[in-house]
Design a protein around this motif. Structure first.
Motif, mmCIF file in Angstrom:
data_model
loop_
_atom_site.group_PDB
_atom_site.id
_atom_site.type_symbol
_atom_site.label_atom_id
_atom_site.label_comp_id
_atom_site.label_asym_id
_atom_site.label_seq_id
_atom_site.Cartn_x
_atom_site.Cartn_y
_atom_site.Cartn_z
ATOM 1 N N MET A 143 0.824 -1.211 0.000
ATOM 2 C CA MET A 143 0.000 0.000 0.000
ATOM 3 C C MET A 143 0.859 1.262 0.000
ATOM 4 N N LYS A 165 1.117 4.362 -2.837
ATOM 5 C CA LYS A 165 0.959 5.765 -2.444
ATOM 6 C C LYS A 165 2.151 6.606 -2.894
ATOM 7 N N ASP A 224 -6.562 -2.315 0.824
ATOM 8 C CA ASP A 224 -7.046 -1.774 2.093
ATOM 9 C C ASP A 224 -8.199 -2.614 2.641
ATOM 10 N N SER A 225 -9.159 -2.948 1.778
ATOM 11 C CA SER A 225 -10.295 -3.762 2.228
ATOM 12 C C SER A 225 -9.844 -5.175 2.597
ATOM 13 N N TYR A 285 -6.874 -5.967 3.740
ATOM 14 C CA TYR A 285 -6.139 -5.849 5.000
ATOM 15 C C TYR A 285 -7.115 -5.800 6.176
ATOM 16 N N ASN A 286 -8.185 -5.034 6.015
ATOM 17 C CA ASN A 286 -9.194 -4.951 7.083
ATOM 18 C C ASN A 286 -9.845 -6.309 7.312
#
Length: 209
Positions: A125, A129, A194-195, A197-198
């Motif tokens: 991630m 970025k 991100d999703s 990882y969550n």
């Protein structure tokens, strides 16, 4: 009378690159068969396969103008290498990574795999970025993440993160090493990471239960 296969240095280099591409595909086919027949150890297979995949992506990218279609190249030179094409163009990762099974499921091993997975998630991630969006930058990060997640037997093959990451690995494997993700692709991959990882963090209590 001597027959020249090329007329200048550039044409000679092109045919030498063709020969290298031909050799990589043939070598991958033989490696796949050796692994299936248990002639080579999983560790040796994985190391060699990763090297061949990297070589293929680099060469295929540099030959994009002269070899716009790998399928056409295979057909032209009568290459019968279905296992190699699947590994190089569809899967993009060694079979040991794609179908990883965990030999040791001790809590220490699981803890290490969890730590590795968290690290790979964050690295991937952060790299996006920082606008590191070239295929040869993103693909290894996702492959490492996939490998670490595959070490956790608690995560099924249907786990959201594994499915999304696998889809991205396959997508990147069809692109050239020097190709770059578009802004839309980069944002989508970052969102998926991100999703995932969550979802991964949410699954950890279950893994320790």
């Amino acid at each position: 009378m001597e027959v020249k296969l090329w007329h200048d240095k550039r044409e000679r280099e092109m045919y030498e690159n063709f020969a290298d591409l031909f050799a990589i595909i043939k070598a991958t086919e033989k490696l796949e068969k050796a692994y299936v027949r248990d002639v080579v150890s999983p560790a040796d297979y994985e190391a060699e396969c990763l090297k061949l995949i990297a070589q293929f992506k680099t060469l295929a990218s540099s030959l994009k103008e002269t070899v716009p279609s790998i399928d056409r190249f295979v057909d032209t030179y009568k290459l019968d290498c279905p296992a190699a094409l699947n590994r190089l163009m569809v899967s993009g990762v060694p079979a040991t990574v794609e179908h990883r099974t965990v030999a040791a499921s001790s809590s220490a091993g699981s803890t290490l795999a969890v730590a590795e997975s968290v690290q790979h998630f964050i690295t991937a991630m952060d790299s996006l970025k920082l606008n590191m969006v070239a295929v040869d930058q993103v693909h290894p990060l996702l492959s490492d993440l996939w490998a670490s997640l595959s070490k956790l037997p608690q995560l099924s093959s249907e786990f959201e993160g594994k499915v999304k990451i696998k889809d991205w690995i396959v997508k990147l494997s069809k692109m050239g090493a020097a190709d770059e993700l578009t802004e839309q692709q980069s944002r989508q991959l970052l969102f998926d990471l991100d999703s995932s990882y969550n979802a991964f963090m949410a699954a950890l209590p279950k893994a320790g239960a």
